[in-house]
Write an enzyme that holds these catalytic residues in place. Structure first.
Site, short mmCIF file in Angstrom:
data_model
loop_
_atom_site.label_atom_id
_atom_site.label_comp_id
_atom_site.label_asym_id
_atom_site.label_seq_id
_atom_site.Cartn_x
_atom_site.Cartn_y
_atom_site.Cartn_z
N HIS A 1 -8.66 7.10 2.81
CA HIS A 1 -8.08 8.31 2.24
C HIS A 1 -9.13 9.09 1.48
CE1 HIS A 1 -8.16 5.85 -1.39
NE2 HIS A 1 -7.91 6.94 -2.10
N CYS B 1 0.49 3.54 3.45
CA CYS B 1 0.98 3.13 4.75
C CYS B 1 2.33 3.78 5.01
CB CYS B 1 1.11 1.61 4.80
SG CYS B 1 -0.49 0.74 4.87
N HIS C 1 -6.82 1.70 1.63
CA HIS C 1 -6.41 2.51 2.77
C HIS C 1 -7.34 3.72 2.91
CE1 HIS C 1 -2.87 3.63 5.43
NE2 HIS C 1 -3.66 4.70 5.53
N CYS D 1 0.83 -1.21 0.00
CA CYS D 1 0.00 0.00 0.00
C CYS D 1 0.87 1.26 0.00
CB CYS D 1 -0.91 0.00 1.23
SG CYS D 1 -1.89 1.52 1.39
#
Length: 380
Positions: free
Chosen positions: A199, A87, A197, A84
Site C-alpha cells: 500500500h 485485505c 499489505h 489485515c
C-alpha cells in the site's frame, strides 16, 4: 549503456465512490471502461465516530510547521494477515474495504495526521501559533493480495495505480485549505511501515512542506539568474543525460538517474522529459510508459541483495501556489537507507541535527549496479 523501454498501449480506469460506516470516503479503481460489479458494498461495521483533527504548531526557529497527532497512538500496528485492514472483507472478517474483491482502493485514513477539517495554515505565523491540522490523509491499497510488492503488480495494475494517484491528486488539490499533495510509498519494516499489505499513502497538506519550499526557491533562482525558460529539474536532467555516468534508464517520456549529489546509499530520480506540475497532468502515453519503467526500477532495487530492499518512493508534485507552480516539475525520488546487504544508514548527528548528509556510496557506482541489475518484475 542505459536500458530501453517497450511501452504497451493500455486502457482506461473506471472509478466507483462510496463511504465507509463512519463517513470516510472510499474509491475503487478498476481497469477498463466500466467498474466491476458489487463495488458499492455497504460497510456493515459499527465504527465509533471519527476522532477530532489534530493540530499544527509553528516552529519559529526554522519557519516550519509540525503536525501534532497524539490521537494516532492507538493506530493499527503490524497485524497478522487474518486481521489485515487492507485485505478484502469476508463473511467472517470485515476490513476497511467492504468489497469481497477489488483492484485498487483508496480511502481516508482512519488515523490521519492531517484533517479532515478544511483549514489552511495562516500566512503570518509566529511563536506560539497553533491551528487545527487541516488537509487529508488517504491510504492506497495497491492490490487485494496481502503478500507481494509493487514491482510485481503487473503493468496493467500499476497503470491503474497511476490513474488513482492522478485522480486523487486532482480531487485533493481542489479541497479548501490544501496547499500541496504528496503521494508516497513506505516499503519495509526498516522504513517503519505499520502494515505489511502492499500500500501507499497520500497526504494533502494545509501548508507547503519544507522540501517543496527549498526546491521552489532553488528553481526560482535558477530561472532568474540564468534567464532560462526550462525548469531547473529539466536542466539537471539534460546534464545527467549528457554525462551518462549516473543514468539508469531512458525512455521516450521519462528518464531515471542516480543524482550527482545523492544523499542516500541508494537513490534514484525518475523525471518526465516534459515539464508538468503533477501526476494529474500526465497524458495517456506518459502513464503507459511510467507503468513499465517505475516497477522496473523497483525490481532492480530488489535485485541488488538476497532480501527485499526497504525504500521510500516519493512523488514530488508542485505546490498549488501559482508562484511555485510556475517552476515546478514533477519527479519521483526513490531512496533506501540500505548501504550493504546487512547494513543500514541511520540518520545520526550530522543528518538528524544539522540536515547535513554524508553518503557512504558513490552515485556513479550505484548507477552502474542498477544498470546491470535485472528488473525481476511481472509483465502481466
Amino acid at each position: 549503456m542505459t536500458s530501453t523501454i517497450n511501452r504497451p498501449r493500455l486502457g482506461h480506469t473506471a472509478v466507483t465512490s462510496t463511504r465507509l460506516a463512519d463517513g470516510r470516503e472510499l474509491h475503487y479503481f478498476d481497469a477498463g471502461d466500466r467498474p466491476a460489479s458489487g463495488r458499492l458494498t455497504v460497510d456493515q461495521r459499527a465504527l465509533p465516530a471519527r476522532s477530532e483533527s489534530g493540530e499544527i504548531r509553528y516552529d519559529a526557529l526554522t519557519g516550519e510547521w509540525v503536525a501534532v497527532a497524539a490521537h494516532r497512538q492507538n493506530r493499527t500496528h503490524l497485524p497478522p494477515a487474518d486481521e489485515c485492514p487492507l485485505c478484502p472483507s469476508t463473511q467472517i472478517k470485515a476490513s476497511e474495504i467492504p468489497a469481497t474483491n477489488y483492484e485498487v482502493a483508496v480511502f481516508e485514513n482512519r488515523f490521519p495526521s492531517l484533517g479532515p477539517a478544511p483549514y489552511a495554515a495562516p500566512d503570518s505565523p509566529a511563536w506560539g501559533t497553533r491551528e487545527i491540522a487541516g488537509g487529508r490523509c488517504e491510504v492506497v491499497a495497491f492490490t487485494p493480495d496481502h503478500d507481494g510488492t509493487f514491482a510485481a503488480l503487473g503493468t496493467r495494475r500499476v497503470r491503474t495505480v497511476i490513474d488513482a494517484w492522478a485522480h486523487r491528486t486532482e480531487a485533493l488539490s481542489a479541497l479548501p485549505g490544501v496547499a500541496q499533495v504528496f503521494c508516497f510509498e513506505n516499503r519495509g519494516q526498516d522504513i517503519g511501515v505499520t502494515l505489511h499489505h502492499p500500500h501507499g499513502q497520500i497526504y494533502a497538506y494545509p501548508y507547503i512542506t519544507p522540501k517543496a519550499v527549498a526546491m521552489a526557491a532553488a528553481a526560482g533562482r535558477f530561472r532568474e539568474e540564468n534567464n532560462k525558460k526550462q525548469s531547473l529539474t529539466a536542466h539537471i536532467l539534460g546534464k545527467e543525460r549528457a554525462d551518462g555516468s549516473r543514468m539508469v534508464l531512458e525512455g521516450e517520456f521519462f528518464s531515471a538517474y542516480v543524482p550527482f549529489a545523492a544523499r542516500w546509499p541508494l537513490e534514484i530520480h525518475l523525471v518526465p522529459h516534459r515539464q508538468i506540475p503533477d501526476l494529474a497532468a500526465l497524458d495517456s502515453a506518459e502513464r503507459d510508459e511510467l507503468a513499465v519503467l517505475y516497477p522496473d526500477l523497483l525490481g532492480r532495487l530488489d535485485s541488488l541483495y538476497a532480501s527485499p530492499t526497504p525504500y521510500i518512493s516519493a512523488w514530488h508534485q508542485a505546490p498549488l501556489d501559482p508562484s511555485m507552480r510556475r517552476d515546478g516539475h514533477l519527479h519521483l525520488q526513490i531512496t533506501s537507507p540500505r548501504r550493504a546487504a546487512d547494513k543500514l544508514k541511520y540518520l545520526a548527528g550530522s543528518e538528524a541535527a544539522m540536515g547535513a548528509f554524508i553518503n557512504d556510496t558513490t552515485p556513479e557506482h550505484v548507477a552502474g549496479l542498477l544498470r546491470d541489475a535485472p528488473a525481476h518484475i511481472s509483465a502481466g
